[in-house]
Design an enzyme around this catalytic site. Structure first.
Site, PDB file in Angstrom:
ATOM      1  N   LYS A   1     -12.567   3.848  28.232  1.00 28.41           N
ATOM      2  CA  LYS A   1     -12.867   2.403  28.248  1.00 28.41           C
ATOM      3  C   LYS A   1     -12.002   1.743  27.175  1.00 28.41           C
ATOM      4  O   LYS A   1     -12.307   1.811  25.993  1.00 28.41           O
ATOM      5  CB  LYS A   1     -14.350   2.182  27.935  1.00 28.41           C
TER       6      LYS A   1
ATOM      7  N   GLU B   1     -14.093   6.548  14.640  1.00 28.10           N
ATOM      8  CA  GLU B   1     -12.938   6.110  13.843  1.00 28.10           C
ATOM      9  C   GLU B   1     -13.102   4.614  13.640  1.00 28.10           C
ATOM     10  O   GLU B   1     -12.872   3.825  14.551  1.00 28.10           O
ATOM     11  CB  GLU B   1     -11.629   6.396  14.593  1.00 28.10           C
TER      12      GLU B   1
END
Ligand code: NDP
Length: 490
Positions: free
Chosen positions: A173, A247
């Site tokens: 995505k 992250e």
């Protein structure tokens, strides 16, 4: 207008209800592509396709998985000019950065392809020699890979190759603000022969990512983005006890000691914050400078900031393009205004950039604030734009103290000629990545990731493989004598 398509089960598809949104070129502020707005049932279909493809893909010999990954790397390189141009058109990042990023995408594919047939377990000698013990590494199943808009393909190149090499299937995505090149990568994957369902791409906004990370068919998640969405993804993962890599953002300190090669440090400081218009997670947005060279560094960085060539990001001579989208642009300008109102000293820039060569682009001046209060909002909060806070310090201890006084822990830079100091400071810094006498360097082999509020888990390098496999331990009783059923077997 380009029409992007999702990839679900090997088919390049529109959204099931026909919904689309426009991709906006931040240089012209005009739409340049239409992108499908995935529905919930599209997400379900993508996860189902990935689940269906998983048994065969995970049983495919590593050497074959590697062949396909190398073929995809070849296709990316063959198409790198177009991919880079489209990525630049989508997010405004200068072509001189997006073009080498395509080579990086291919490099990561090749690096992890090399591991696809080398995912060994171990044999482990036990106390009891009558039990033969070994481990194997197994893929999780369907992985959800979610990326941010600032470097869609290179962020995906941190996730997709280790996931595929280990035998997982994926649903990707990308951000609604820069989706097109991810759909193109999926097209290339189909062209080179990846089996249907191994790689799926759904496009849409945060709700699509939310649906994906809550999906019961997803066995592992890797997310690159900001803290707020990262926390929601982690909560979704916790709900189902699914492992997740995060992250997230940063407020990375770039520390210049008086003994450094100051001219190189100035270049490093400029690269650290004005590369990609500061829209990188590792931006060296806090420049800590020892007092003995403070004025020289502030002047040097400010002069270079004023000389940065802004312009059309597609032109090779352009050094800084527009920021990537309108919400981002408004936010950066608001941060600059607030800092100025709070009395911060503007040494360069300080507002929107306008000019004939900039057209209707969303340009922000490369901005340097000097004498920034290390405890103030400007020094604490991620701007994700071309805004540098310069902070003086007196000695090594103070530099480390200021550097670590941040909720983030992604990256840091240390500029010094003193070998002992470089090791001492590196050791003391709370960061997942430390650069010494360089900044924003990257390599397929070198692990990357953060600590504290910058997230957890690692991408790139051998460490990334452990994120996409779990260890299965196997004990084989090779004895022949009878056993007491109620005794613990050691
Ligand atoms: P966001 O967190 O808003 O978005 C990241 C991705 O998550 C996008 O695809 C986004 O979709 C999606 N998303 C948004 N909400 C949800 C949700 N509830 N559940 C699942 N997915 C969701 O980040 P930005 O796009 O604003 O990116 C900037 C941030 O990313 C910065 O903080 C930056 O530091 C960080 N970043 C970190 C990097 C790293 O490696 N550590 C690298 C690059 C950026 P959509 O955009 O369509 O809303």
């Amino acid at each position: 207008m380009i029409e992007a398509r999702m990839l679900i089960g090997g088919d390049r598809v529109r959204a099931s209800d026909g919904g689309t949104f426009d991709a906006i070129d931040p240089f012209t502020a005009a739409p340049w592509a239409t992108v499908p707005a995935a529905t919930g049932s599209d997400v379900d279909a993508a996860v189902a396709a990935a689940a269906e493809a998983f048994p065969a893909w995970s049983a495919t010999p590593g050497v074959r998985r590697a062949e396909l990954m190398h073929a995809l790397a070849d296709a990316v390189l063959a198409d790198a000019d177009r991919l880079a141009l489209w990525e630049t058109t989508d997010n405004g990042k200068v072509i001189r950065e997006t073009r080498p990023q395509m080579a990086f995408v291919a490099r990561n594919l090749r690096y992890f392809a090399g591991y696809a047939d080398k995912l060994h377990g171990r044999t482990i000698p036990l106390d009891n020699p009558a039990v033969f013990d070994y481990t194997v590494r197994r893929p999780y199943g369907v992985c959800a890979l979610i990326t941010a808009w600032n470097s869609p393909l290179s962020l995906l190149a941190n996730k997709l190759p280790p996931a595929l090499a280990a035998g997982n299937t994926v649903v990707v995505k990308p951000s609604e603000h820069a989706s097109v090149t991810t759909t193109e990568l999926a097209r290339l994957a189909t062209d080179v022969g990846f089996p249907p369902g191994v790689i799926n791409v759904v496009t849409g906004d945060g709700a699509v990512g939310d649906r994906l990370t809550r999906h019961p068919g997803v066995a592992r998640i890797s997310f690159t983005g900001g803290g707020p969405a990262g926390r929601r993804v982690a909560a979704n993962a916790a709900e189902r006890l699914v492992p997740v890599t995060l992250e997230l953002g940063g407020k990375s300190p770039n520390i210049v000691f008086a003994d450094a090669d100051v001219d190189r440090a100035i270049v490093g400081a400029v690269a650290g914050i004005f590369g990609a218009a500061g829209q990188t997670c590792v931006a060296g947005s806090r420049l800590l400078v020892e007092r003995g060279v403070y004025d020289r560094v502030v002047a040097g960085v400010s002069d270079r900031a004023r000389a940065i060539r802004l312009g059309d990001p597609r032109l090779p001579e352009t050094e800084m393009g527009p920021v990537a989208n309108r919400p981002q642009y408004d936010r950066i300008l608001a941060v600059i205004d607030t800092a100025r109102d709070a009395g911060s000293v503007v040494a360069a820039g300080g507002g929107a950039a306008e000019g004939a060569s900039l057209g209707t682009g969303l340009f922000v001046e490369p901005t340097v604030f000097a004498d920034v209060d290390p405890g103030g909002a400007l020094a604490r909060e991620e701007v994700f734009g071309p805004v540098l806070s310069v902070i003086p310090f007196d000695d090594e201890d103070e530099a480390v103290r200021i550097a670590n006084a941040s909720e983030y822990g992604l990256a840091a830079g240390v500029w010094t000629r003193d070998l002992g100091r470089s090791h001492r400071v590196t050791n003391a810094l709370e960061a997942g990545v430390v650069w010494v006498n360089t900044y924003r360097s990257t390599a397929a082999q070198a692990p990357f990731g953060g600590t504290k509020q910058s997230g957890y888990g690692r991408e790139r390098g051998e460490d990334a493989l452990t994120e996409y496999t779990y260890v299965k331990n196997v004990m084989v009783d090779i004895s022949t004598e009878a056993r007491d059923p109620f005794a613990i077997r050691t």
